[in-house]
Every structure is written in structure tokens, then in C-alpha cells.
Design an enzyme around this catalytic site. Structure first.
Site, PDB file in Angstrom:
ATOM      1  N   GLU A 135       0.819  -1.212   0.000  1.00 53.51           N
ATOM      2  CA  GLU A 135       0.000   0.000   0.000  1.00 53.51           C
ATOM      3  C   GLU A 135       0.857   1.268   0.000  1.00 53.51           C
ATOM      4  OE1 GLU A 135      -2.836  -0.292   3.204  1.00 53.51           O
ATOM      5  OE2 GLU A 135      -3.987  -1.836   2.182  1.00 53.51           O
ATOM      6  N   GLU A 138      -6.655  -7.944  -0.648  1.00 62.01           N
ATOM      7  CA  GLU A 138      -7.238  -7.805   0.699  1.00 62.01           C
ATOM      8  C   GLU A 138      -8.717  -7.475   0.581  1.00 62.01           C
ATOM      9  OE1 GLU A 138      -5.392  -5.271   3.545  1.00 62.01           O
ATOM     10  OE2 GLU A 138      -3.370  -6.071   3.215  1.00 62.01           O
TER      11      GLU A 138
END
Length: 708
Positions: free
Chosen positions: A183, A254
Site C-alpha cells: 500500500e 485484501e
């Protein structure tokens, strides 16, 4: 064909797929999916983190994941566990990554290794070992030579370990994917030109390690070829812009099955129907890999949780903290996986079309030249049923649902129709600890300025002072007030998480912050004596930060200390002579370890004069049977608990939600931590909790027989 007969046929077909050989010679990809042994794959994955459970739990967790229709087990790699000091490595016990991956392989599943080595994951310091902080000139996660050196060194270490054990699919092993970074796009702009150049370097470094399997970067729209950019979130079918190349597949690394919980926060409940809707939408829109984060969350043992995060992790996942199935979430997703696998051939080989069926309704259809067909009928209206026409047939769609038609005619699954029985978790009291004769206590010492081993003329930053060796840092000073200071008030501003104040070794009070508000103020009236006064303030961290740019520059601990006598008269001690002590005396003596428990001067428990910073000791026998075990610490305040020398995590029962409930009262005690009799229990209590009212419970689930 009747529903039951059709479903039996679907399940039989799925079983043929599940039993395929795992561990191919080649893993590649195209714009549709990963390709393993020359075959395109739609893959369902689940995150299970090896250090958040125990080796004894791994086989059952992985087995339940497989039974639930998963193809892949995904895990982070935890740098701070594996390299606690530079060049010193630990892969034992719960840290045995090789054993974990081999268990995945033994059960016929693939593995995805998210190396990072920055992981966030609500894990202390985002997975970085704290010694990294002291490397001269380092800037984390940037085009910075010191950081890149250690990052590459650790990444290479893990790669070589996996290769040496033959664990990559290119070697016949189960690992089909690896992830570098995590991320990063969330913070990339903060580093200016050194952000994009770092991304390019990280991708190039990873690819040149030649694992023989693809690499991914999540939440990184500019992931350089051949690295695949992937989505994280709850609604990637709606939010993901897609891969940055037509040659890359659409992947979701995710899919948050719940959300992490913090002290003072409530659990986040995400329904099985909502998860199924968004999984199906992602598949309908060309998605081919979906990972549930978490499939099993587990336990943040010891001091591993990040700032304010509770010890229980993603307890609302399909497998709860103890590894028990949460129904209907686990079963509903299992049925979804079976339905999708039945349709995998037209999904992977057919041509997609998308068209409207109404104001809030649409269809996604995959049609093969050979006649195979699958359709997804979507109703985005969350409040009402919708009757639509599809291929001259009328279908009624439930609110906010997707119907899957495996042959473009028969509905085999609807995301909003739950057929799985609901269950609920129950606790059964196994043992109480109400016998005072079975408890002893040790009152920790309160250091003053003269006792403190470290001195400074300023307020020191807490993390750099403790080096993550303890949650606790004592700040102490001495002063003699003027006689006019008759109503003194201690004023403390802190960027720590909790502060306890002692005046002349007498407890004066405490204050704390929260996950969402950085910093807090302690302001309490105090009593001073004539002459020299000793002020001791214990600053407490409840986990290190885990995210954000420039993590190496983060500040914690006391920022300002004053004693206010009147509105106009006050003493400012911010730049004063301070004494410091890292940790508590009980920690220094390691009285939580069985071999060191006798190092302290334990005495008979005396709850009539409960004092903050008290250690409590007792023994207990393991409950009979095989059900999971938890300590019910409802009557305690805040601290940490150890069983047979192993920390089962921090507790903070006294930090309540806005409704007045504790964020967590049950603390998992893995059965592998126990012996049959004579197990030691040590509690460090910061406030004034009552250990005589705690209990040892067993955990089970009970079917409710019908949806609720």
C-alpha cells in the site's frame, strides 16, 4: 433440474477441481488470470498469519480453509520477529515460516508470500525491527541507500530460505505469488521524487531475485512491469480501476472480512451477504484472484499489536480468533466458491458482455463459442426486490444481490440468500480464581530522580529511549516549591498512550489517549510537602505506530510538564533535569518467566490496599477436553498476562466503548502453552483490577438451526 440435485452435481464437480496437483513447473499470467501449468485459474485465497496462531493450530486452520473452498493461503512475513537484531535470525516455534508453508503444501493448497517487508497489518512498527531506527541517515520506504540495503538484505534472506526448501512453484513448491512493499501509494507523494524512484527500485530488486513466480504490489497503480498492481478494500468490484496493463489480471489481495478493533472501539460486523455480493461483483467484472483479509485473524501475542489495537485480531473473520467457524460467513462463502468454480471454464474462456436490466440492475455474461455460458444478474437496489427479464425469462432479484446462472438459465447461487445455519459462540466457566490463598502479589517500585539510571536536561522521546524493549518509560524529577504553591495542579501533555503520575511515591492519577486522537493531557490536583518533592510519571505505549510516511521520525512520550500553583504562578519542567528508567522492575527481573518467578519478593495478596503497578501470581490446571481456552479478565484494568512464561498479550478491559462495554474481556490461551497441571499465571496490573474475580473458560459454538 431441482435445487438439491443441481447443488449435489455442482459440489461433485468442484471436488474434481480441488484435488488437482499443487506445485506446478511454471506460473505466469495474462490479462485474464494467473496461469499455472498452462491452465488459467480463478483462485480464492485467505490470509492466515503464522505468528498470530501456533504451530499446533496451523493444520486445523489450513484444513478448514481448504474445506471452505480456498485454493491459496496468504501470509505476511514478519521482519521484526525474524531479525530481532541485525544479522541474527529466528525461525523457531510460531515464527517457523518454512513449517507453515510446508503445511500449506501438505494440504494441497497454494501459498502467497507477502514479504513487504513493510507490512502494516496492525503490527508493531509495521513489521520493521526497531534497530532499523538507529541506522545512520535512514529514511524508511524511500529511495534511501541505508534503507534499501537492509530491505534488500532481508528480502533476499527470505527468498533464499524459500528456494533452499524448494517452496516456489517453479521448484514444485506451493508458492505461486510474492508481494513486495505494501500500500505504498498511500504515502508515496510525501517523498517527492524519491517515491516513484523507490517503487521502480523495489520492483526491479524483487524481480531480479528470480523466484520463477509473479510479483504483486497492492494499492500501487503505477506498479512497474512485470509486477501486477492489485486492490485492497471492501468493495474492489466498485473501486478498483483495474490493472495498469491489459496484459495483467485483475486481483484483489485484501478483501476485508471485518476490520481491526482498537481499545475503546466496537467490533465491526460485516455480513456474509455483503462479502459475497462484492466477491461476486469482482468476479463478474473479470476478477480472477480474491484474498480474504483475514480468513483467520488470530491473536496479537505479547507486545506485537500496533498502537491501541486489541489483542484479538479480526475475530469476526470466517474462522474466529480460536479457529472456530463463524456461521453463516464461512458456509455462505463456501457455497459461493463452489458455484464460481463450477462456472470457471466459461468465465476464463468466454467473451464478456455487460448491459443494463433496469435503473439499478445489470447483467454480466460470459459466452463461449462452444456454447458454455454464465451470467451474473445484479440488483444494486439495497431496499427492494427487482423483477427483470433476461433472455426472455423473468427473474426476481433480492435486494442488493447477485444471482449466478451457471448455464445462463438456472440460478445456482444468490449472494443474499443464506442457506447456512447460523451459530453463536458460547463460553463455559472451567475454573475461577477466587481463592485468596492461591494468589501472591509483588508491588513494583516507583523510581525517583536520584534512582534513575539515565539523566537528561530535556524530555526524551519515548520510542528512541526504550528501543521497543518495554511499553514503559519512567520520567522523574525533583523540585522544591515556594510556600505560596498551596493548591498545585500537575499538568502533563503527552504523545504517549497512557500516563500514571506519582508524587512522593503516592499515586496521584492517570490519563490516556485514544487511537483517533493523537496526544492527551493529564491534569490533576496534587499534594506537595515542604522541602524536596519527587515527581515520577510513567509513560506507557500500547503498541508502536504501524503506518504513515517518515515512521522513523515519529514522536512519543511526554511533551510538556508543568505544576500550576495559581493562574499566574507555575513551574515549567519541560527543560529541566530529568531522570529516566526504561521498563518496570518486574520486567527487569523477568518475574513472568517460570525460572525467574522467585526473583521477586512475592507476598500474600492484599486487595484491601490495591495499588497500581502490582504483579499477581497464581497457578491453575488445564481444562479437560480439546475446546479452545480463554481467560476472562473482565474485572481487571490494564496490563499484560503471561501463562507459563508466554505472553498472551496486553489487556485493557477498563477502556470502554461509548456504550460502556469493554473492547475485549476474553484472552486466548492456546492449549499448546499449557501443561496438564501447575500452570503459572502472571498478571501485571497498572490500575486496580481485581484478580479474584477472573476465570478460565472454554470456548465452543452452538448452532441456532435457523437464520436470525
Amino acid at each position: 433440474m431441482g435445487w438439491r440435485l443441481w447443488w449435489w452435481w455442482c459440489w461433485a464437480a468442484l471436488m474434481v477441481v480441488v484435488e488437482e496437483k499443487v506445485g506446478g513447473e511454471e506460473v505466469t499470467y495474462d490479462g485474464r488470470s494467473l496461469i499455472i501449468d498452462g491452465q488459467r485459474k480463478i483462485l480464492f485465497s485467505g490470509s492466515i498469519h503464522y505468528p498470530r496462531s501456533t504451530p499446533q493450530m496451523w493444520p486445523a486452520l489450513i484444513g478448514k480453509a481448504k474445506e471452505g473452498g480456498l485454493d491459496v493461503i496468504q501470509t505476511y512475513v514478519f521482519w521484526n520477529l525474524h531479525e530481532p537484531q541485525p544479522g541474527e535470525y529466528d525461525f523457531n516455534g510460531r515464527y517457523d515460516l518454512v513449517k507453515f508453508i510446508k503445511e500449506v503444501q501438505a494440504q494441497g493448497l497454494y501459498a502467497c508470500l507477502r514479504i513487504g517487508p513493510y507490512i502494516e497489518s496492525e503490527w508493531a512498527y509495521g513489521g520493521f525491527p526497531f534497530w532499523l531506527h538507529d541506522v545512520p541517515g535512514i529514511v524508511y520506504r524511500s529511495d534511501n541507500e541505508p534503507f534499501k540495503f537492509y530491505m534488500q538484505n532481508f528480502t533476499t534472506k527470505i527468498m533464499n530460505l524459500m528456494k533452499a526448501e524448494g517452496l516456489y512453484a517453479s521448484q514444485g513448491g506451493p508458492i505461486i505469488l510474492s508481494q513486495i512493499e505494501n500500500e505504498y501509494q498511500n504515502i508515496e507523494a510525501a517523498f517527492g521524487e524519491k517515491g516513484p524512484s523507490y517503487v521502480r527500485w523495489a520492483a526491479k530488486m524483487a524481480v531480479e531475485l528470480e523466484t520463477g513466480v509473479p510479483w504483486v504490489m497492492c494499492k500501487q497503480a503505477d506498479a512497474p512491469d512485470p509486477v501486477i498492481n492489485t486492490c485492497n478494500g471492501m468493495r474492489c468490484g466498485e473501486t478498483f480501476a483495474g490493472p495498469n496493463s491489459v496484459k495483467k489480471p485483475s486481483m484483489w489481495t485484501e478483501n476485508w472480512t471485518s476490520f481491526y478493533q482498537v481499545y475503546g472501539g466496537k467490533p465491526y460486523i460485516r455480513s456474509a451477504e455483503d462479502i459475497a455480493f462484492h466477491v461476486t461483483l469482482f468476479i463478474a467484472k473479470n476478477g480472477s484472484y480474491i484474498n480474504y483479509y483475514m480468513y483467520h485473524g488470530g491473536t496479537n501475542f505479547g507486545r506485537t499489536a500496533s498502537a491501541y489495537v486489541i489483542t484479538s485480531y479480526y475475530d469476526q473473520a470466517p474462522l474466529d480468533e480460536y479457529g472456530l467457524m463463524r456461521q453463516p460467513k464461512w458456509g455462505h462463502l463456501k457455497e459461493l466458491h463452489a458455484a464460481i468454480k463450477l462456472c470457471s471454464t466459461p468465465l476464463l474462456e468466454g467473451v464478456q458482455t455487460n448491459f443494463s436490466l433496469g435503473p439499478l440492475q445489470e447483467a454480466y455474461v460470459y459466452q463461449q463459442e462452444t456454447g458454455g455460458c454464465v451470467a451474473f444478474l445484479v440488483n444494486n437496489n439495497g431496499g427492494n426486490n427487482a423483477t427483470i427479464q433476461f433472455q426472455n425469462v423473468s427473474f426476481q432479484l433480492l435486494p442488493k444481490s447477485i444471482s449466478i446462472l451457471s448455464d445462463c438459465e438456472n440460478v445456482i447461487f444468490n449472494t443474499a440468500k443464506v442457506n447456512t445455519e447460523y451459530n453463536e459462540r458460547t463460553t463455559t466457566r472451567s475454573q475461577t480464581f477466587d481463592d485468596e490463598n492461591k494468589w501472591e502479589e509483588f508491588k513494583d517500585s516507583i523510581p525517583n530522580f536520584l534512582d534513575a539510571p539515565l539523566k537528561s536536561d530535556e524530555l526524551l522521546e519515548q520510542m528512541n529511549t526504550t528501543k521497543d524493549k518495554s511499553d514503559y518509560l519512567w520520567y522523574a524529577f525533583s523540585f522544591q516549591p515556594n510556600s505560596s504553591c498551596t493548591e498545585p495542579v500537575l499538568h502533563v501533555e503527552s504523545l504517549g498512550h497512557v500516563a500514571h503520575a506519582f508524587v512522593n511515591s503516592i499515586y496521584a492519577g492517570a490519563a490516556h489517549g485514544s487511537h483517533d486522537v493523537k496526544g492527551f493531557t493529564l491534569e490533576i490536583p496534587i499534594v506537595l510537602i515542604d522541602g524536596m518533592n519527587n515527581i515520577s510519571i510513567l509513560s506507557v505505549m500500547v503498541g508502536l505506530p504501524d503506518s504513515g510516511a517518515f515512521l522513523e521520525k515519529r514522536f512519543a512520550g511526554l511533551r510538556q510538564v508543568e505544576i500550576q500553583c495559581t493562574e499566574k504562578e507555575f513551574y515549567n519542567f519541560t527543560n529541566h533535569s530529568w531522570g529516566y528508567q526504561v521498563g518496570l522492575l518486574g520486567e527487569k527481573l523477568q518475574i513472568y518467566n517460570n525460572e525467574n518467578v522467585g526473583n521477586a519478593g512475592w507476598s500474600k495478596i492484599d486487595l484491601s490496599s490495591k495499588q497500581p503497578l502490582t504483579w499477581y501470581k497464581s497457578v491453575f490446571d488445564a481444562p479437560m477436553g480439546s475446546d479452545p481456552i480463554a481467560l476472562d479478565l473482565s474485572t481487571m484494568g490494564k496490563g499484560e498476562a503471561w501463562v507459563n512464561g508466554q505472553s498472551i498479550g496486553r489487556y485493557w478491559v477498563s477502556f470502554r466503548t461509548s456504550e460502556g462495554n469493554s473492547s475485549q474481556t476474553l484472552y486466548h490461551v492456546p492449549r499448546s502453552f499449557l501443561q496438564t497441571t501447575g500452570n503459572s499465571l502472571i498478571l501485571l496490573e497498572e490500575f486496580q483490577g481485581d484478580p479474584l474475580q477472573i476465570s478460565l473458560d472454554t470456548i465452543s459454538v452452538t448452532n441456532l438451526h435457523q437464520p436470525i
